[in-house]
Design a protein around this motif. Structure first.
Motif, PDB file in Angstrom:
ATOM      1  N   ALA A  97       1.128  33.214  47.104  1.00  0.00           N
ATOM      2  CA  ALA A  97       1.383  31.899  47.702  1.00  0.00           C
ATOM      3  C   ALA A  97       1.881  32.050  49.136  1.00  0.00           C
ATOM      4  O   ALA A  97       1.473  31.290  50.036  1.00  0.00           O
ATOM      5  CB  ALA A  97       2.407  31.148  46.860  1.00  0.00           C
ATOM      6  N   LEU A  98       2.734  33.048  49.365  1.00  0.00           N
ATOM      7  CA  LEU A  98       3.259  33.284  50.710  1.00  0.00           C
ATOM      8  C   LEU A  98       2.151  33.735  51.662  1.00  0.00           C
ATOM      9  O   LEU A  98       2.056  33.258  52.795  1.00  0.00           O
ATOM     10  CB  LEU A  98       4.367  34.342  50.640  1.00  0.00           C
ATOM     11  N   LEU A  99       1.291  34.618  51.187  1.00  0.00           N
ATOM     12  CA  LEU A  99       0.191  35.110  52.025  1.00  0.00           C
ATOM     13  C   LEU A  99      -0.780  33.982  52.378  1.00  0.00           C
ATOM     14  O   LEU A  99      -1.277  33.904  53.507  1.00  0.00           O
ATOM     15  CB  LEU A  99      -0.551  36.242  51.306  1.00  0.00           C
ATOM     16  N   ALA A 100      -1.037  33.129  51.396  1.00  0.00           N
ATOM     17  CA  ALA A 100      -1.947  32.009  51.646  1.00  0.00           C
ATOM     18  C   ALA A 100      -1.355  31.037  52.670  1.00  0.00           C
ATOM     19  O   ALA A 100      -2.060  30.548  53.565  1.00  0.00           O
ATOM     20  CB  ALA A 100      -2.251  31.287  50.336  1.00  0.00           C
ATOM     21  N   ASP A 101      -0.056  30.758  52.548  1.00  0.00           N
ATOM     22  CA  ASP A 101       0.599  29.834  53.489  1.00  0.00           C
ATOM     23  C   ASP A 101       0.584  30.387  54.917  1.00  0.00           C
ATOM     24  O   ASP A 101       0.413  29.638  55.883  1.00  0.00           O
ATOM     25  CB  ASP A 101       2.046  29.571  53.057  1.00  0.00           C
ATOM     26  N   GLU A 102       0.780  31.701  55.046  1.00  0.00           N
ATOM     27  CA  GLU A 102       0.872  32.319  56.369  1.00  0.00           C
ATOM     28  C   GLU A 102      -0.486  32.804  56.882  1.00  0.00           C
ATOM     29  O   GLU A 102      -0.579  33.282  58.014  1.00  0.00           O
ATOM     30  CB  GLU A 102       1.851  33.500  56.322  1.00  0.00           C
ATOM     31  N   ASN A 103      -1.513  32.718  56.028  1.00  0.00           N
ATOM     32  CA  ASN A 103      -2.865  33.149  56.395  1.00  0.00           C
ATOM     33  C   ASN A 103      -2.883  34.613  56.848  1.00  0.00           C
ATOM     34  O   ASN A 103      -3.413  34.962  57.914  1.00  0.00           O
ATOM     35  CB  ASN A 103      -3.434  32.253  57.504  1.00  0.00           C
ATOM     36  N   ILE A 104      -2.289  35.464  56.042  1.00  0.00           N
ATOM     37  CA  ILE A 104      -2.275  36.902  56.341  1.00  0.00           C
ATOM     38  C   ILE A 104      -2.726  37.674  55.107  1.00  0.00           C
ATOM     39  O   ILE A 104      -2.754  37.144  53.991  1.00  0.00           O
ATOM     40  CB  ILE A 104      -0.872  37.389  56.770  1.00  0.00           C
ATOM     41  N   GLU A 105      -3.087  38.949  55.311  1.00  0.00           N
ATOM     42  CA  GLU A 105      -3.487  39.833  54.226  1.00  0.00           C
ATOM     43  C   GLU A 105      -2.602  41.080  54.253  1.00  0.00           C
ATOM     44  O   GLU A 105      -2.166  41.519  55.315  1.00  0.00           O
ATOM     45  CB  GLU A 105      -4.958  40.231  54.369  1.00  0.00           C
ATOM     46  N   LEU A 106      -2.362  41.634  53.070  1.00  0.00           N
ATOM     47  CA  LEU A 106      -1.507  42.814  52.945  1.00  0.00           C
ATOM     48  C   LEU A 106      -2.227  43.919  52.181  1.00  0.00           C
ATOM     49  O   LEU A 106      -3.031  43.654  51.278  1.00  0.00           O
ATOM     50  CB  LEU A 106      -0.212  42.478  52.194  1.00  0.00           C
ATOM     51  N   PHE A 107      -1.894  45.168  52.539  1.00  0.00           N
ATOM     52  CA  PHE A 107      -2.354  46.334  51.798  1.00  0.00           C
ATOM     53  C   PHE A 107      -1.133  47.166  51.430  1.00  0.00           C
ATOM     54  O   PHE A 107      -0.355  47.562  52.300  1.00  0.00           O
ATOM     55  CB  PHE A 107      -3.326  47.161  52.638  1.00  0.00           C
ATOM     56  N   ILE A 108      -0.947  47.417  50.121  1.00  0.00           N
ATOM     57  CA  ILE A 108       0.158  48.246  49.648  1.00  0.00           C
ATOM     58  C   ILE A 108      -0.325  49.691  49.659  1.00  0.00           C
ATOM     59  O   ILE A 108      -1.214  50.059  48.893  1.00  0.00           O
ATOM     60  CB  ILE A 108       0.605  47.824  48.234  1.00  0.00           C
ATOM     61  N   THR A 109       0.247  50.507  50.523  1.00  0.00           N
ATOM     62  CA  THR A 109      -0.303  51.838  50.788  1.00  0.00           C
ATOM     63  C   THR A 109       0.114  52.894  49.773  1.00  0.00           C
ATOM     64  O   THR A 109      -0.464  53.982  49.747  1.00  0.00           O
ATOM     65  CB  THR A 109       0.119  52.320  52.184  1.00  0.00           C
ATOM     66  N   VAL A 110       1.126  52.620  48.959  1.00  0.00           N
ATOM     67  CA  VAL A 110       1.616  53.625  48.016  1.00  0.00           C
ATOM     68  C   VAL A 110       1.289  53.201  46.592  1.00  0.00           C
ATOM     69  O   VAL A 110       1.132  52.026  46.287  1.00  0.00           O
ATOM     70  CB  VAL A 110       3.143  53.840  48.169  1.00  0.00           C
ATOM     71  N   LYS A 111       1.186  54.194  45.725  1.00  0.00           N
ATOM     72  CA  LYS A 111       0.925  53.903  44.324  1.00  0.00           C
ATOM     73  C   LYS A 111       2.212  53.511  43.619  1.00  0.00           C
ATOM     74  O   LYS A 111       3.314  53.859  44.065  1.00  0.00           O
ATOM     75  CB  LYS A 111       0.295  55.117  43.634  1.00  0.00           C
ATOM     76  N   GLN A 112       2.067  52.792  42.521  1.00  0.00           N
ATOM     77  CA  GLN A 112       3.238  52.390  41.755  1.00  0.00           C
ATOM     78  C   GLN A 112       3.937  53.611  41.186  1.00  0.00           C
ATOM     79  O   GLN A 112       3.301  54.552  40.715  1.00  0.00           O
ATOM     80  CB  GLN A 112       2.833  51.446  40.627  1.00  0.00           C
ATOM     81  N   GLY A 113       5.269  53.591  41.254  1.00  0.00           N
ATOM     82  CA  GLY A 113       6.066  54.721  40.837  1.00  0.00           C
ATOM     83  C   GLY A 113       6.460  55.627  41.972  1.00  0.00           C
ATOM     84  O   GLY A 113       7.267  56.541  41.792  1.00  0.00           O
ATOM     85  N   TYR A 114       5.913  55.373  43.174  1.00  0.00           N
ATOM     86  CA  TYR A 114       6.225  56.200  44.338  1.00  0.00           C
ATOM     87  C   TYR A 114       7.638  55.903  44.820  1.00  0.00           C
ATOM     88  O   TYR A 114       8.047  54.748  44.890  1.00  0.00           O
ATOM     89  CB  TYR A 114       5.217  55.911  45.447  1.00  0.00           C
ATOM     90  N   PHE A 115       8.376  56.958  45.160  1.00  0.00           N
ATOM     91  CA  PHE A 115       9.745  56.788  45.650  1.00  0.00           C
ATOM     92  C   PHE A 115       9.706  56.546  47.150  1.00  0.00           C
ATOM     93  O   PHE A 115       9.160  57.351  47.912  1.00  0.00           O
ATOM     94  CB  PHE A 115      10.592  58.024  45.339  1.00  0.00           C
ATOM     95  N   THR A 116      10.265  55.440  47.576  1.00  0.00           N
ATOM     96  CA  THR A 116      10.296  55.112  49.000  1.00  0.00           C
ATOM     97  C   THR A 116      11.723  55.158  49.517  1.00  0.00           C
ATOM     98  O   THR A 116      12.682  54.957  48.770  1.00  0.00           O
ATOM     99  CB  THR A 116       9.723  53.705  49.259  1.00  0.00           C
ATOM    100  N   VAL A 117      11.858  55.433  50.798  1.00  0.00           N
ATOM    101  CA  VAL A 117      13.157  55.427  51.460  1.00  0.00           C
ATOM    102  C   VAL A 117      13.139  54.357  52.545  1.00  0.00           C
ATOM    103  O   VAL A 117      12.076  53.843  52.907  1.00  0.00           O
ATOM    104  CB  VAL A 117      13.473  56.809  52.086  1.00  0.00           C
ATOM    105  N   LYS A 118      14.310  54.026  53.039  1.00  0.00           N
ATOM    106  CA  LYS A 118      14.383  53.020  54.091  1.00  0.00           C
ATOM    107  C   LYS A 118      13.587  53.476  55.313  1.00  0.00           C
ATOM    108  O   LYS A 118      13.694  54.622  55.750  1.00  0.00           O
ATOM    109  CB  LYS A 118      15.837  52.776  54.491  1.00  0.00           C
ATOM    110  N   GLY A 119      12.769  52.570  55.822  1.00  0.00           N
ATOM    111  CA  GLY A 119      11.968  52.881  56.989  1.00  0.00           C
ATOM    112  C   GLY A 119      10.596  53.419  56.672  1.00  0.00           C
ATOM    113  O   GLY A 119       9.795  53.653  57.582  1.00  0.00           O
TER     114      GLY A 119
END
Length: 299
Positions: free
Chosen positions: A76-98
């Motif tokens: 809903a947020l993407l549709a309202d803002e007319n933008i597209e997103l790509f999630i670059t990491v697989k689920q379960g991947y450990f991410t850090v700030k930044g």
């Protein structure tokens, strides 16, 4: 009545924790999750994907294991803002700030409020639920196989059954596109794209623990090779998947040459490798040559 209910409760619990029932439940649920993705992609096919490398990165503001996303809220947020997103990491991947774990087709780096809303849609936690991603079901089946091979349990039959289930699920996985997507509206491009765990990653993640733990067990390793042979029946026409299978088979053969020296066991393994030659002659012969060229170290 109370006594009857108590007996029924004990019977239900004892039945539910039996390893065969646990495996069957994991298998059915994981296969369903895979089939749901296949059905979605068949109903909403996408032929051309954007060039994600040109998109703008969005960095994580928290650390933890990325486990999923509130899809409806984000769509809903993407549709309202007319933008597209790509999630670059697989689920379960450990991410850090930044860490740049998102990419956007527009530069929104100056819109901090929007970025915060987007990041609030993502879920970080420790637990693994199959409903979040089918990969967790594969992992749990693999873990059962490894635990079954422990000296305290010593149940190779359960390990082999788990291996057969993994082969069936991986065959089903071949029907999924390398890029998954959501927020799809008919005759329009998706708004949200996912990094789908690759076939090569699934082979490594689910068979490496088992291969390392059971590499000296001829019975289990023969069945691992048979599972890969069954996968090749479907993957043989898929060049990338076929190469992934043979790359991993090379690792399996190397372990066998180091740890299995009994001539009878090696003959059984050789027979299985020649069965692979009948499916994919060129690469199969290279695999057999690798097996026969390096005699076991203890010989």
């Amino acid at each position: 009545i109370s006594l009857g209910l108590f007996v029924f409760f004990i019977h239900s619990i004892s039945k539910a924790i039996q390893v065969d029932n646990v495996l069957n439940g994991l298998f059915r649920q994981t296969k369903k999750e895979i089939q749901d993705i296949i059905n979605m992609q068949n109903e909403n096919p996408v032929d051309n994907f954007p060039e994600f490398s040109n998109w703008h990165s969005i960095n994580s503001t928290t650390e933890g294991y990325y486990k999923g996303v509130h899809t409806n809220k984000l769509c809903a947020l993407l549709a309202d803002e007319n933008i597209e997103l790509f999630i670059t990491v697989k689920q379960g991947y450990f991410t850090v700030k930044g860490y740049p774990f998102l990419k956007c087709n527009k530069d929104i780096s100056e819109n901090e409020a929007l970025i915060e809303k987007i990041l609030d849609c993502f879920i970080f936690y420790i637990e693994e639920y199959i409903s979040d991603h089918y990969r967790y079901g594969l992992t749990q089946i693999s873990e059962i196989a490894v635990k079954a091979m422990s000296p305290g349990i010593n149940d190779p039959g359960t390990a082999v059954k788990s291996i057969d289930m993994l082969s069936i699920l991986l065959i089903e996985r071949l029907k999924i596109n390398a890029i998954n997507y959501s927020c799809y509206e008919k005759d329009e491009q998706p708004l949200l794209y996912f990094h789908e765990t690759s076939f090569d990653e699934l082979l490594h993640d689910n068979f490496t623990p088992l291969r390392n733990y059971a590499k000296a067990d001829a019975y289990v390793m023969t069945n691992v090779i048979e599972a890969f042979k069954n996968i090749l029946f479907i993957a043989n026409e898929n060049v990338d998947a076929r190469n992934s299978v043979f790359n991993y088979l090379n690792a399996i053969v190397d372990d066998i040459n180091q740890h299995i020296v009994n001539e009878y066991d090696r003959q059984e393994i050789s027979n299985m490798l020649y069965a692979i030659v009948r499916i994919s002659e060129s690469q199969g012969k290279q695999l057999v040559a690798r097996f026969e060229r390096h005699p076991p170290i203890s010989a």
